[in-house]
Design a protein around this motif. Structure first.
Motif, PDB file in Angstrom:
ATOM      1  N   GLN A 254      38.266  34.621  49.056  1.00 14.48           N
ATOM      2  CA  GLN A 254      38.466  35.163  47.719  1.00 14.48           C
ATOM      3  C   GLN A 254      37.932  36.583  47.706  1.00 14.48           C
ATOM      4  O   GLN A 254      37.058  36.937  48.503  1.00 14.48           O
ATOM      5  CB  GLN A 254      37.728  34.314  46.682  1.00 14.48           C
ATOM      6  N   THR A 255      38.457  37.380  46.798  1.00 19.40           N
ATOM      7  CA  THR A 255      38.088  38.789  46.753  1.00 19.40           C
ATOM      8  C   THR A 255      37.513  39.117  45.388  1.00 19.40           C
ATOM      9  O   THR A 255      38.098  38.740  44.363  1.00 19.40           O
ATOM     10  CB  THR A 255      39.345  39.661  47.000  1.00 19.40           C
ATOM     11  N   THR A 266      37.522  37.883  40.054  1.00 16.59           N
ATOM     12  CA  THR A 266      37.715  37.267  41.368  1.00 16.59           C
ATOM     13  C   THR A 266      39.178  36.899  41.529  1.00 16.59           C
ATOM     14  O   THR A 266      39.800  36.340  40.624  1.00 16.59           O
ATOM     15  CB  THR A 266      36.853  35.992  41.486  1.00 16.59           C
ATOM     16  N   SER A 267      39.711  37.238  42.715  1.00 14.91           N
ATOM     17  CA  SER A 267      41.109  36.935  43.015  1.00 14.91           C
ATOM     18  C   SER A 267      41.179  35.989  44.193  1.00 14.91           C
ATOM     19  O   SER A 267      40.378  36.083  45.125  1.00 14.91           O
ATOM     20  CB  SER A 267      41.854  38.221  43.357  1.00 14.91           C
ATOM     21  N   ALA A 268      42.155  35.084  44.164  1.00 16.13           N
ATOM     22  CA  ALA A 268      42.358  34.171  45.287  1.00 16.13           C
ATOM     23  C   ALA A 268      43.100  34.842  46.442  1.00 16.13           C
ATOM     24  O   ALA A 268      43.338  34.218  47.469  1.00 16.13           O
ATOM     25  CB  ALA A 268      43.119  32.931  44.821  1.00 16.13           C
ATOM     26  N   PRO A 347      41.096  32.862  39.368  1.00 15.01           N
ATOM     27  CA  PRO A 347      41.380  33.609  40.608  1.00 15.01           C
ATOM     28  C   PRO A 347      42.828  33.474  41.101  1.00 15.01           C
ATOM     29  O   PRO A 347      43.407  34.441  41.591  1.00 15.01           O
ATOM     30  CB  PRO A 347      40.395  32.996  41.614  1.00 15.01           C
ATOM     31  N   GLU A 348      43.413  32.283  40.944  1.00 14.23           N
ATOM     32  CA  GLU A 348      44.780  32.046  41.430  1.00 14.23           C
ATOM     33  C   GLU A 348      45.801  32.909  40.690  1.00 14.23           C
ATOM     34  O   GLU A 348      46.924  33.085  41.152  1.00 14.23           O
ATOM     35  CB  GLU A 348      45.160  30.573  41.253  1.00 14.23           C
TER      36      GLU A 348
END
Ligand code: ADP
Ligand code: MG
Length: 362
Positions: A254-255, A266-268, A347-348
């Motif tokens: 995750q970023t 937060t991004s997946a 995140p998704e």
């Protein structure tokens, strides 16, 4: 019944006006391909090249493995349904549908059989003896489509066939076209529209055209969920995806992106150590934003709302963006104008772009 292959297709009008380059497409038999893109991007041009109504400046078009570049329109096995459905007013529905076949001197039994088949598919059986003036707009459009069906083409081409219809008729006719496709699962169709809903609901795959070429090809949900560029991300989906600038601070499966002023998201989308410090645009669709008590990706004040009943649109003034950011909340929310909101996305649902390209497509 056909598959189409376009290789490195280019169109330049009159030797100077370059409209399309490097168009490569494989269209399988039975697909309903939708071309979308901004006005003037070459959708009609590409369709007319496939039909043979425009020359192909360079590159090749094959239908069922046969080179079509020099084949005249009438011999390509293609039917084109236009926006305006000019029926012969003095001829009945049956006569309108029979016209081309009579000209081609087909035997009467064959013509009758073709008309019966088409009338059944289009649910026009009861109207075959009526004149066009005794039909509704939607029925007339179906007769126009019926005139193509009787010729049993390999490929159907539609150039914005519903754009002259009013909203209610558009929806009804859209469903007719979807059913028509279901009734003819083997036929290949290419459909041009600028209507998002038509594209999303009708297409087996969407071709997004932009900047003189193909921006992305995919199923409707592929384009919605994993757009390859900021352009496609903002073109597919309405209202358009929000983009907020930030910097990658944590990498891995995750970023985490720092958006300034203590805000993070937060991004997946996975990144590697080398991406630390990368300047990105974080993409979040209005419908994916929800209120948060934790760290907000977007904060700001609601400067305008649109209450549509099923959803409420919030236009948010935020220091993070020159343009208003949009949130689409399900249901009715009254009195939010002027209030401060803190929103984030799971995140998704958080997309990442660098230099206009999705990090998923590097
Ligand atoms: P779309 O259908 O996506 O709106 P078109 O295929 O009609 O776009 O047009 C693409 C571009 O080609 C436009 O810039 C248009 O002005 C130009 N164009 C279309 N037809 C001609 C023509 N016959 N001669 C010169 N330019 C043309
Ligand atoms: Mg057009």
């Amino acid at each position: 019944m056909a598959n189409l292959k376009l290789v490195d297709v280019e169109k330049t009008y009159g030797g100077t006006v370059n409209v399309l380059n490097n168009v490569n497409l494989d269209i399988e038999q039975g697909e309903l391909i939708v071309f979308v893109g901004p006005s003037g991007c070459g959708k009609s041009t590409l369709l007319r090249m496939i039909a043979g109504l425009e020359s192909i400046t360079s590159g090749t078009l094959d239908i069922d493995g046969q080179r079509m570049n020099q084949v005249p329109p009438s011999q390509r096995g293609i039917a084109m349904v236009f926006q305006s459905y000019a029926l012969y007013p003095h001829m009945t529905v049956r006569e309108n549908m029979a016209f081309a076949l009579k000209l081609a001197k087909k035997p009467k039994e064959e013509i009758d059989a073709a008309i019966d088949r088409a009338a059944k598919v289009l649910q026009l059986d009861q109207y075959l003896d009526r004149l066009p003036k005794a039909l509704s707009g939607g029925q007339r459009q179906r007769v126009a489509i019926g005139r193509s069906i009787v010729r049993d083409p390999k490929v159907y081409l539609f150039d914005e066939p519903l754009s002259n219809l009013d909203a209610a008729l558009r929806v009804a006719t859209r469903i007719e076209i979807a059913k028509l496709k279901e009734a003819m699962p083997q036929s290949t169709m290419i459909y041009v529209t600028h209507d998002q809903v038509e594209a999303m609901t009708l297409a087996t795959r969407i071709v997004v055209l932009a900047n003189k070429g193909v921006a992305q090809v995919g199923t409707p949900l592929e384009l919605y969920e994993t757009p390859n560029s900021e352009f496609v991300a903002q073109f597919i989906g309405s209202p358009a995806m929000n983009l907020v600038p930030g910097e990658v601070i944590e990498t891995g499966a995750q970023t985490v992106v720092d958006l300034g002023d203590g805000r993070q998201v937060t991004s997946a989308v996975p990144t590697t150590e080398a991406d630390k410090g990368l300047k990105v645009n974080v993409g979040m669709r209005p419908e994916d934003l929800t209120a948060t008590d934790g760290t907000a990706a977007i904060t700001g004040s609601v400067n305008y709302t649109e209450e549509l009943g099923e959803v409420t649109l919030l236009y948010i003034d935020s220091p993070q963006s020159d343009e208003a950011l949009l949130a689409k909340l399900p249901g009715i929310h009254k009195g939010l104008r002027g209030s401060t909101v803190a929103l984030t996305a799971v995140p998704e649902k958080v997309h990442l772009f660098a230099n206009g390209t999705s990090l998923l497509y590097r």
